[in-house]
Design a protein around this motif. Sequence first.
Motif, short mmCIF file in Angstrom:
data_model
loop_
_atom_site.label_atom_id
_atom_site.label_comp_id
_atom_site.label_asym_id
_atom_site.label_seq_id
_atom_site.Cartn_x
_atom_site.Cartn_y
_atom_site.Cartn_z
N THR A 165 -18.61 25.79 25.44
CA THR A 165 -19.68 26.75 25.68
C THR A 165 -20.93 26.03 26.16
OG1 THR A 165 -18.83 28.12 23.87
CG2 THR A 165 -21.07 28.57 24.61
N GLU A 166 -21.57 26.60 27.16
CA GLU A 166 -22.83 26.03 27.64
C GLU A 166 -23.96 26.51 26.73
OE1 GLU A 166 -25.43 25.61 31.77
OE2 GLU A 166 -23.58 26.77 31.74
N ILE A 167 -24.78 25.57 26.29
CA ILE A 167 -25.90 25.86 25.40
C ILE A 167 -27.20 25.65 26.16
CG2 ILE A 167 -27.07 25.22 23.25
CD1 ILE A 167 -24.31 26.34 22.73
N GLU A 168 -28.09 26.63 26.07
CA GLU A 168 -29.43 26.53 26.66
C GLU A 168 -30.41 26.99 25.60
OE1 GLU A 168 -31.91 25.19 29.16
OE2 GLU A 168 -30.04 25.60 30.22
N CYS A 189 -26.74 21.66 27.14
CA CYS A 189 -25.53 20.86 26.94
C CYS A 189 -24.30 21.76 26.96
CB CYS A 189 -25.60 20.13 25.60
SG CYS A 189 -25.59 21.25 24.18
N THR A 190 -23.13 21.14 26.83
CA THR A 190 -21.87 21.86 26.64
C THR A 190 -21.36 21.51 25.25
OG1 THR A 190 -21.37 21.78 29.00
CG2 THR A 190 -19.53 22.22 27.51
N GLU A 191 -20.96 22.53 24.48
CA GLU A 191 -20.55 22.33 23.09
C GLU A 191 -19.13 22.82 22.88
OE1 GLU A 191 -23.21 23.24 19.54
OE2 GLU A 191 -21.79 24.91 19.45
N GLN A 192 -18.37 22.08 22.04
CA GLN A 192 -17.02 22.50 21.67
C GLN A 192 -16.72 22.02 20.26
OE1 GLN A 192 -13.90 21.23 24.39
NE2 GLN A 192 -12.62 22.96 23.79
N SER A 193 -16.00 22.85 19.49
CA SER A 193 -15.66 22.52 18.10
C SER A 193 -14.16 22.41 17.92
CB SER A 193 -16.21 23.59 17.15
OG SER A 193 -17.62 23.60 17.16
N PHE A 194 -13.77 21.50 17.02
CA PHE A 194 -12.36 21.27 16.70
C PHE A 194 -12.23 21.37 15.18
CE2 PHE A 194 -13.54 19.14 20.54
CZ PHE A 194 -12.49 19.39 21.42
N THR A 195 -11.34 22.23 14.70
CA THR A 195 -11.20 22.48 13.27
C THR A 195 -9.85 21.99 12.76
OG1 THR A 195 -12.66 24.41 13.39
CG2 THR A 195 -11.22 24.26 11.47
N PHE A 196 -9.91 21.30 11.62
CA PHE A 196 -8.73 20.76 10.96
C PHE A 196 -8.70 21.28 9.53
CE2 PHE A 196 -10.34 17.94 14.16
CZ PHE A 196 -9.23 17.54 14.88
N SER A 197 -7.54 21.21 8.88
CA SER A 197 -7.45 21.68 7.50
C SER A 197 -6.80 20.64 6.60
CB SER A 197 -6.65 22.98 7.42
OG SER A 197 -5.30 22.75 7.79
N LYS A 198 -7.18 20.70 5.32
CA LYS A 198 -6.58 19.86 4.30
C LYS A 198 -6.96 20.38 2.92
CE LYS A 198 -6.01 15.08 2.73
NZ LYS A 198 -6.41 13.67 2.91
N SER A 199 -5.96 20.55 2.07
CA SER A 199 -6.16 20.89 0.65
C SER A 199 -7.08 22.10 0.43
CB SER A 199 -6.71 19.68 -0.11
OG SER A 199 -5.86 18.58 0.02
N GLY A 200 -6.92 23.12 1.27
CA GLY A 200 -7.71 24.33 1.11
C GLY A 200 -9.09 24.28 1.73
#
Length: 199
Positions: free
Chosen positions: A37-40, A57-68
């Motif tokens: 996503t472009e952020i202004e 800027c350009t923003e991106q998120s990466f989600t991981f999981s562990k133990s709840g």
Amino acid sequence: SVAKSGTVVVEPSTIGHLTEEVSFTSGLSFVRKSTATEIEETYRNYSGDRAYGSDHCTEQSFTFSKSGYYYTVTVRAYEDGFAVRSSISKSAGGSFSLTVTDDKTAVKLPSGTKLWGTQLPDRDLLWGNSYESGFPMIDISEANGKNILKAPLAKVSDNLYVLLSEADLYGDPYIGSIFRGIGSNTLEYTAAPQKLKET
């Protein structure tokens, strides 16, 4: 990793945290990534010669999981910089309490990088040291075992410099970090000692 005009600025580096319950340094499962996503943004500037600044800027998120828990890494790419933020949330939602015991986020710099930063003989000697203590230059290969106050300046090529710092540390109980050289041209974030009372 991070590159600028084809020049590697930061080599592949680790991101993670240790907590009293869960280690977010290994054994995580990938869940999802957001759309880039472009952020202004415009923000109030409390110093300098302009009342407001802009943030693009350009923003991106990466989600991981562990133990709840979810461990989300958000990255931003700017024309002249980069940013990384990690956050922890409960998979089921709702409030929770979790004590972070160590930050294992690191920055691996290219071989030959020159580094300027205030060095501490011991991380527990932070009090009484400041940015006015001097900024001796070392090669990144000599950083192993050294404790360096935040915001060291790294020269990765003839015309390319990187200032390493942190942001958004507001209120209690957030404390600043220092860098610790851990070998292999790598600086790892570690919590600065917290001053509990005047002595």
